[in-house]
Design a protein around this motif. Structure first.
Motif, PDB file in Angstrom:
ATOM      1  N   PHE A  35      12.206  41.328  -9.024  1.00 15.54           N
ATOM      2  CA  PHE A  35      11.351  40.471  -8.185  1.00 15.54           C
ATOM      3  C   PHE A  35      11.813  39.022  -8.021  1.00 15.54           C
TER       4      PHE A  35
ATOM      5  N   LEU B  60       9.987  38.461 -12.156  1.00 19.16           N
ATOM      6  CA  LEU B  60       8.766  37.951 -11.583  1.00 19.16           C
ATOM      7  C   LEU B  60       8.715  36.802 -12.145  1.00 19.16           C
ATOM      8  N   ALA B  61       8.651  36.648 -13.416  1.00 12.32           N
ATOM      9  CA  ALA B  61       8.447  35.348 -14.115  1.00 12.32           C
ATOM     10  C   ALA B  61       9.650  34.140 -13.531  1.00 12.32           C
TER      11      ALA B  61
ATOM     12  N   VAL C 159       8.127  33.097 -10.138  1.00 11.67           N
ATOM     13  CA  VAL C 159       7.149  32.105 -10.478  1.00 11.67           C
ATOM     14  C   VAL C 159       7.724  30.463 -10.733  1.00 11.67           C
ATOM     15  N   MET C 160       8.489  30.723 -11.929  1.00 10.22           N
ATOM     16  CA  MET C 160       9.255  29.472 -12.362  1.00 10.22           C
ATOM     17  C   MET C 160       9.845  28.676 -11.154  1.00 10.22           C
TER      18      MET C 160
ATOM     19  N   THR D 144       7.216  27.158  -8.544  1.00 12.48           N
ATOM     20  CA  THR D 144       6.559  25.986  -9.065  1.00 12.48           C
ATOM     21  C   THR D 144       7.496  24.912  -8.964  1.00 12.48           C
ATOM     22  N   VAL D 145       8.633  25.029  -9.412  1.00 10.93           N
ATOM     23  CA  VAL D 145       9.741  23.835  -9.215  1.00 10.93           C
ATOM     24  C   VAL D 145       9.653  23.533  -7.834  1.00 10.93           C
TER      25      VAL D 145
ATOM     26  N   LEU E 112       6.729  21.500  -6.308  1.00 14.89           N
ATOM     27  CA  LEU E 112       6.526  20.272  -6.872  1.00 14.89           C
ATOM     28  C   LEU E 112       7.527  19.318  -6.884  1.00 14.89           C
ATOM     29  N   TRP E 113       8.722  19.658  -6.683  1.00 11.46           N
ATOM     30  CA  TRP E 113       9.768  18.472  -6.687  1.00 11.46           C
ATOM     31  C   TRP E 113       9.874  17.893  -5.443  1.00 11.46           C
TER      32      TRP E 113
ATOM     33  N   PHE F 101       5.340  35.504  -3.209  1.00 11.12           N
ATOM     34  CA  PHE F 101       5.144  36.843  -3.188  1.00 11.12           C
ATOM     35  C   PHE F 101       5.016  37.739  -1.833  1.00 11.12           C
TER      36      PHE F 101
ATOM     37  N   THR G 157       8.741  38.403  -1.142  1.00  6.24           N
ATOM     38  CA  THR G 157       9.197  39.133  -2.296  1.00  6.24           C
ATOM     39  C   THR G 157       8.810  40.721  -1.996  1.00  6.24           C
TER      40      THR G 157
END
Ligand SMILES: Nc1ncnc2c1ncn2[C@@H]1O[C@H](COP(=O)(O)OP(=O)(O)OP(=O)(O)O)[C@@H](O)[C@H]1O
Ligand SMILES: [Mg+2]
Lengths: 342, 297, 240
Positions: free
Chosen positions: A67, A143-144, A147-148, A151-152, A155-156, A254, A257
């Motif tokens: 993923f 998958l993790a 997501v990480m 997130t970055v 937010l960046w 998601f 993906t």
């Protein structure tokens, strides 16, 4: 398992020639026959097919669902977009970027190259721990990773403009560049699958313990596949970015993906041909449902806007397909000329 | 940092760890039997949450609604097994994984379309947010409740897995599914049981999670899924004790990062937690499973 | 003699690969029947097909007067046919006692099973001493005893043993075979014994079948089979 098998190479070459012909036909149609909207769809199809084939080169050979490739997609697209954007636009939209980034104005090949380097570094860092994990948790770990990364990217603000996304990415891509990309990525994926390294990964896929007993370094083999696939993904992503012109973090999460993996799985993870066929099928479903998603009328009843309808239909179709054919439509078969009896 | 603050953060980490431990157990119980992760696991919590949302909005007491939430969780878990896992028994792992991912997508899409894509609040009884003042220590009531419920649930689970025959069969199946069948344990019923247990654990954890966050949204299941996954990897795969250890370890890492990091990077806590976990796994690829095994012996 | 197990024309394999080609055999009540054969002959495959771990593609399996072909393993145990699988496969993280409780899983009369357990503890005194220890900590021979005892607790009328001597020292092998003979003599249990150590097996068996490449190439009483000089003619090196 240390040298190229001539038979495998020959088969890979035949499949490549046939798939390249398909892309050529699509390109010629897009250039000379179809109207603008349709030809845009044809271009998008070839880019998506490149991305799905890139994913296939890992998932198919390793047997591990990833993923995380959309994370590569995001990194590649942002890097290429930033590299190619004009300094004035960067000054305007992303004034906090370091000066050397702002002053950069990359051509298409350079943008692709930078994206490849960036994604390769990213993939190397993430690939080491992931390749060492037990195969049953690798899908979740990827998958993790997705997501990480999301997130970055989200937010960046200084680099990605956060949720607003990148705009004013220059259009450096023609239908012919897309054609060349699709053909190159398909060829590389087929070559990798036929190579000793690809073969070793397939042996690991069938039975990691037996493979280790044969002296194959399981983690290293998986890592190689991960890197090959990431590099192909980076090329596809860069071309995608310089064709899309504006994009934001939601395009790398998601839904994307799911859509890319659905294409891969419908066609069958085991073959490059399947990946391309799956892309075509899902693209057609997407196009035919796009109208319905905006809401429609049955006689006097007005059905309201149905966001997510496409996803729902594809997901349901996929479930049914998986029950009917768990290995997808093509399974492990590639397009090839019918075998002669000896 | 003062002792009071330290104790408070400790309780915070313990209560968060309790939730993570339950969540991880629920994911691990199915994994231990089937060898597959349930990618629709988070949606068990989502459905439990929406069930509670409707009941509480209809005027039901939060804790009564919680019971129905747990029941909804069990039902969802069984539904997932029925739709994604049962029809694909014997299929390649990727097919099953993707089927469960597809179910997760379907549930999210249905909730967004039928109910609303936006989060909805669930009013939690106000006494829950109170604190007990013990000398100079302030003990949040919700944290204490959470820890107590989790301890009771884990003790009950341990008891059931050791002293009941079906529980024993679950542990046996975690080691060798085929031989467990040879002993006469019906495969279908074992799998069903694993999903029921998974639903109960996710349901209880979900209720506590919702009491903590006070809201529901279509994508709310994702964080619990990810945290339980990290916990079971940290704890060493496929062993239930490890899931508990991993759950608490994750909570302590998370709370420590929140306390220690400068405020500017706090939004990145989740990502940084993942990085921390990857670093740990880099040096200990088996997670804390050594630790878990030592405890068993 | 009263036939307990009657197999006719059994065909089985793994997916597209057929391993067993139309095997027929019968086992009388109270008999010990040995199945001998080289590595890869299909012995384990035969036992797995009998207990329902793999589904035969053709043939008939009658057990105790019932057609059990195509039944699931859990149904077959309940009919009274239990396999001690190759390589023991005890639950190593469970305690000895818990392994034995799993053995009695299929039974309604768990109280009776507990009484039986006490009787088996006399037969297997080591297990009694180690009952609360994790089974993985037992020695190889002890684990084999546990695997047999676990199977016995399902109260079988037919016990299938897949290479009980595998990986055991010769002295221990003798003990295990002694135990098998005792079981038959004392309880009238019927036993199918798959083995590679031909001499030991023929010593306690009444009859034997020789399996090579998925076909029976010889069958007869133990004495008859012993005269064939199997080691040289059938099991040695290349299985042509
Ligand atoms: N799971 C499997 N999938 C595919 N083929 C298998 C499988 N298990 C066994 N085989 C094949 O079936 C044949 C018979 O195997 P089997 O295990 O029955 O042999 P065996 O007689 O028990 O040998 P051994 O004495 O080594 O235990 C072998 O050729 C083996 O490679
Ligand atoms: Mg064998």
């Amino acid at each position: 398992m240390n040298t190229f098998s001539r038979r495998r190479l020959r088969n890979a070459f035949i499949t490549w020639a046939m798939l390249a012909t398909v892309f050529l036909v699509v390109t010629l149609l897009a250039e000379f026959v179809l109207d603008r909207g349709q030809s845009r769809m044809a271009t998008e199809f070839m880019i998506l097919a490149s991305l799905v084939v890139a994913i296939q080169s890992y998932v198919g050979n390793s047997g591990l669902l990833s993923f995380g490739h959309v994370a590569f997609f995001a990194v590649g697209a942002y890097i290429a977009g930033l590299a190619a954007m004009s300094p004035e636009k960067k000054e305007q939209f992303l004034p906090n970027l370091p000066d050397w980034v702002i002053s950069l104005e990359a051509s298409l090949p350079l943008a692709i190259l930078i994206a490849v380097i960036g994604v390769a570094i990213f993939a190397a860092f993430t690939g080491v721990p992931i390749s060492r994990m037990h195969q049953s948790v690798i899908p979740m770990a990827t998958l993790a990773l997705l997501v990480m990364t999301h997130t970055v990217v989200n937010l960046w603000d200084d680099v990605t403009r956060g949720t607003r996304g990148l705009v004013s990415v220059p259009d450096l891509v023609t239908t012919w560049t897309v054609f060349a990309t699709a053909v190159a990525i398909t060829g590389a994926a087929l070559l990798y699958a036929a190579s000793p390294a690809g073969l070793r990964l397939q042996v690991v896929r069938e039975d990691p313990i037996a493979a280790a007993a044969l002296g194959i370094r399981v983690a290293a083999t998986r890592f190689t596949g991960w890197m090959v696939s990431a590099v192909l993904m980076a090329i596809g992503s860069a071309v995608w970015a310089l064709n899309s012109l504006a994009f934001g973090p939601e395009q790398f999460f998601f839904a994307q993906t799911f859509s890319l993996l659905a294409m891969l799985i419908i066609g069958g993870t085991g073959s490059v041909t399947g990946a391309i066929a799956g892309t075509a099928i899902v693209s057609v479903i997407n196009e035919s449902l796009r109208g319905l998603e905006r809401g429609f009328a049955i006689g006097p009843i007005q059905v309201p806007e149905l966001p997510g309808l496409i996803q729902l239909v594809v997901a349901l179709a996929l479930l049914l397909l998986l029950i009917w054919r768990p290995a997808g439509l093509f399974g492990n078969r590639e397009l090839s000329i019918p075998r002669r009896r000896r | 940092m003062t002792v009071e603050l330290l104790v408070q953060q400790l309780i915070n980490a313990l209560s968060l760890g309790s939730i993570y431990a339950l969540l991880a157990l629920g994911l691990a119980v199915v994994y231990s039997v089937l060898g597959l992760l349930n990618f629709a696991y988070g949606e068990i919590i989502t459905i439990a949450g929406y069930c509670m949302f409707f009941l509480v909005s209809g005027g039901m007491d939060f804790w009564y609604a919680a019971i129905f939430g747990v029941i909804a969780a069990i039902a969802t878990s069984l539904l997932i097994q029925l739709v994604a896992f049962r029809p694909l028994r014997g299929a390649p792992a990727n097919a099953v994984i993707f089927a469960s991912f597809a179910v997760s997508i379907i549930i999210k899409a249905l909730i967004s379309n039928v109910i609303s894509p936006r989060p909805r609040g669930i009013p939690v009884p106000s006494w829950v947010d109170g604190v007990i003042q013990l000398g100079s220590f302030r003990l949040p009531i919700l944290a204490l409740i959470t820890i107590a419920i989790a301890v009771v649930a884990m003790v009950a689970l341990t008891w059931a897995l050791h002293y009941s025959t079906p529980g024993l069969a679950i542990r046996a199946a975690a080691e060798d599914f085929t031989v467990t069948r040879l002993m006469g344990a019906p495969a279908g019923r074992l799998i069903l049981l694993a999903f029921v247990l998974s639903g109960i654990l996710a349901g209880i954890a979900g209720v506590l999670w919702i009491a903590r966050t006070g809201s529901v949204s279509p994508a709310m299941g994702f964080t619990p899924l990810l945290q339980s996954f990290i916990a079971i990897v940290l704890g060493g795969l496929g062993n239930l004790r490890g899931a508990v250890i991993g759950g608490f370890a994750l909570a302590f890492i998370e709370v420590a990062l929140q306390v220690l990091l400068p405020t500017a990077v706090v939004p990145f806590t989740a990502a940084l937690t993942l990085v921390a976990v990857v670093v740990i796994l880099y040096f200990r690829p088996q997670g804390f499973s050594k630790l878990a095994q030592e405890r068993v012996a | 003699m009263d036939t307990l197990l009657d197999v006719r024309g059994l065909v089985a394999g793994y997916g597209p690969i057929t391993v067993l080609h139309e095997l027929s055999l019968h086992v009388g009540r109270g008999e010990i029947v040995a199945i001998l054969g080289a590595n890869g002959a299909g012995k384990s495959t035969l036992l797995q097909a009998l207990v329902g771990m793999i589904r035969p593609t053709a043939g008939a399996v009658a057990f105790d007067g019932h057609d059990v072909n195509g039944n699931s393993p859990e149904q077959i145990v309940r009919r009274g046919m239990t396999l001690v699988p190759e390589g023991r496969r005890i639950f190593s993280k469970l305690s000895v006692m818990e392994n034995l409780r799993m053995g009695a899983y299929s039974r309604r009369d768990r109280a009776v099973a507990l009484e039986q357990m006490d009787r088996y503890f006399e037969l297997f005194p080591v297990l009694a001493d180690r009952r609360n220890q994790a089974a993985g900590t037992l020695s190889g021979g002890e684990q084999q005893q546990l695997a047999i005892c676990r199977a016995l607790l399902s109260n079988p009328s037919l016990l299938l043993l897949d290479e009980p001597s595998l990986g055991l020292a010769p002295v221990i092998v003798d003990k295990v075979f002694e135990l098998i003979a005792t079981l038959r003599d004392e309880t009238g249990l019927t036993i199918v014994l798959v083995e590679q150590s031909v001499v030991d097996a023929l010593e306690i068996a009444d009859r034997a079948y020789v399996l090579s490449n998925g076909r029976f190439t010889a069958e007869g009483t133990s004495e008859q089979i012993a005269e064939l000089d199997l080691e040289a003619n059938y099991l040695g090196g290349d299985n042509a």
